[in-house]
Each structure stands twice: as C-alpha cells, then as structure tokens.
Design an enzyme around this catalytic site. Structure first.
Site, short mmCIF file in Angstrom:
data_model
loop_
_atom_site.label_atom_id
_atom_site.label_comp_id
_atom_site.label_asym_id
_atom_site.label_seq_id
_atom_site.Cartn_x
_atom_site.Cartn_y
_atom_site.Cartn_z
NE ARG A 1 -1.67 -2.23 2.77
CZ ARG A 1 -1.81 -3.49 2.36
NH1 ARG A 1 -2.86 -3.85 1.71
NH2 ARG A 1 -0.87 -4.39 2.62
CB THR A 2 3.38 2.58 2.33
OG1 THR A 2 2.60 2.07 3.41
CG2 THR A 2 3.90 3.95 2.69
NE ARG B 1 6.99 0.68 5.01
CZ ARG B 1 5.77 0.13 4.94
NH1 ARG B 1 5.65 -1.14 4.63
NH2 ARG B 1 4.69 0.85 5.18
CG HIS C 1 3.24 3.79 8.66
ND1 HIS C 1 3.37 4.63 7.58
CD2 HIS C 1 2.88 2.58 8.16
CE1 HIS C 1 3.09 3.96 6.47
NE2 HIS C 1 2.80 2.71 6.80
#
Ligand code: CP
Length: 306
Positions: free
Chosen positions: A51-52, A101, A129
C-alpha cells in the site's frame, strides 16, 4: 516544515489543510493532473510494502510527476554497505522528494538530516508511520465528521504496531478523546507512549485483554496485525498471532455506526465475512491514503497553494 518524520511535525491546522486539499482532489482530480510535472519522487523501500509504496507512486503519477526508486534493500548499494546518510545525499541529486521505509527506527530522520530535498517517513521499524496516520485521519474525518469526543479502541499488537503509535499521538491533540487498549500482556502499548502521549495530554485510557468486553463503548475499532517481522522468536509469534479475530458474532454489542479500521495487511485478525459490513472502513483507508499522500507531496514541494 521540510520533511515529515513524525505525525507531530504537522500541527492540527496543517492536518486540516491536508484534509481540505485531499477532499478537493477527490472532488476535482483534473485540477491536480499537472501540479508536479517534471518533479520526481524517489521511493526508497528497505522493507516490504504494497500500500504505502504503490500509493506514493500512484499519488505522484496522478500529480503528473515521475517516480524512481527501489523496493528492497538488496537491489540498492546498501547491500554493499552504503549508509542511509550517503544514500540520501546521492538521491538528492536525482529526485525532488524522497519517501523512505526502513526497518531501523530513526533511519528516515537520518536521511532527512543529510538530504537536500524533503524526506517522508514511510514507516521506520516499530516506531512511526505518519502517512498511514494521514490515511487514518481522513477516514475518521469522513466517517465521523471530525475528531473530537471519540472513543478509540486499539486492538492487537500495540507494542510493535507503528501505525497505532502514530495515530494515538495524532488523536491526543483533540478534545474529549478516550482510548481503550486491547492486547495480550506481551504486546501492550510501550510505556513511553502511555507516559509521553496519553498521560501528558490527560487522555483517559484503559487496558484490557478482552475485545468482547470493550467493543460496546467504541466509536472506532482499530485492529492490527501481530508484527511477525519484529519478534525475536517464532514460538512467541505463533502463540500470539491469533489472539484476536474479529468475526460477525463479536460485533453483536457494537455501535451501529462503529468504524472498523485496520492499516492492512491483515492476516487472520479480521474475518473476510466482516468486509461486507457497512462499518468496515479498511479499504477506504487504502484509497484515502493515496489522496492524503498527494496532498502531502504538494505541501512539501510548495505546490499546494499555487
Ligand atoms: N499499511 C501499510 O503500511 O501497508 P504496506 O506495508 O503494504 O505498505
């Protein structure tokens, strides 16, 4: 603000502005199609993500920009021993903004201190996050019409769940918030968050191991996955992984307007039978994450007010 490392880098007014822009993007996507023309986003992902990473990339493409980057540490020169600081300096020569990330807490902060372009923390270890929190906040705003006077239940791995840590920090600034912490003993919210966030802001909170006992009071139920990748031994993970499984029967006493949230990916903690319940919001969170990342990219590149 040049980079986003912790959700508290954004004031509540910044968050309101991002929500306004995200809602405008949803209503008028064509207005934004060229906003980042000739700009490049670098996605530096040293840990897996669906997703990210893809929502950041999709966000930049929908703003008319381009994307470069890597999706695993082994395909970058970090496999040869290059430091995060040197990588950040290098990527600053090629891109206009970085989303990073990393499994190590603090790595995106180090990158932001060495880059000459904005850095966005896309998740650092068990720490923070903030862009998931932006997705969560837009979801809460659209479901509940605001942030005040809500009772939020956080359920599952509250120790390693970085999305929980960031959302509790963000929500601690609103009025009338109550927090219910639902977890096994071994996965309780870290003491530093209870002390520095909940107690410091006089947020009433309770701790319980029972989801069934807590559910009736909740406006938001934020389910989380037990974070296998942060455990030191597999035996503990296997013992704890299915501590909570939300099934339709467990919603018997829940409010009719409960919002069921989860940052995803899920493993077993929400039964697929819940997906068709109108209270399930987790795929809305996925979509809203893209719009909030679009709004954030515009803000950090100084394109929001043009
Ligand atoms: N919510 C979230 O961070 O998902 P990914 O790990 O797939 O990016």
């Amino acid at each position: 603000m040049r980079s986003l490392i912790n959700i508290l880098d954004l004031s509540t007014q910044d968050i309101e502005e991002l929500i306004t822009v995200a809602n405008d993007i949803i209503a008028n996507p064509e207005k934004y199609r060229e906003k980042c023309r000739y700009k490049k986003l670098a996605t530096l992902f040293y840990e897996p993500s669906t997703r990210t990473r893809l929502s950041f990339e999709s966000a930049m493409l929908e703003l008319g920009g381009s994307v470069i980057g890597f999706s695993e540490a082994n395909s970058s020169s970090s496999a040869k021993g290059e430091s995060v600081a040197d990588t950040a300096k290098t990527v600053s020569c090629y891109a206009d903004i970085i989303a990073m990330r990393h499994p190590k807490e603090g790595a995106p902060l180090v990158a932001s201190q060495n880059a000459s372009i904005p850095v966005i923390n896309a998740g650092d270890g068990g720490h923070n996050h903030p862009t998931q929190t932006l997705a969560d906040l837009l979801t809460i705003y659209r479901e509940k019409g605001g942030f005040d006077n809500l009772t939020l239940g956080f359920c599952g791995d509250l120790k390693f769940g970085r999305t929980v840590h960031s959302l509790i920090s963000a929500m601690s600034r609103y009025k009338g918030i109550k927090v219910v912490l639902i977890s096994p003993e071994e996965l309780k919210l870290p003491s530093y968050i209870k002390k520095d966030v909940l107690k410091k802001n006089n947020i009433p909170y309770t701790q319980t191991t029972s989801l069934e006992n807590a559910i009736a009071d909740l406006d938001i139920l934020y389910m989380t996955r037990v974070q296998r990748e942060r455990f030191f031994n597999e035996e503990d993970y296997l013992r704890l992984k299915d501590s909570y499984i939300l099934e339709p029967g467990k919603l018997r006493n829940a409010k009719p307007d409960l919002a069921i949230m989860h940052p995803l990916p899920r493993v077993n903690e929400i039964s697929v039978a819940i997906d068709s319940d109108p209270r399930a919001c987790y795929f809305k969170q996925v979509l809203y994450g893209k719009y909030m990342r679009m709004a954030l990219i515009l803000k950090l590149l100084g394109e929001a007010e043009k």
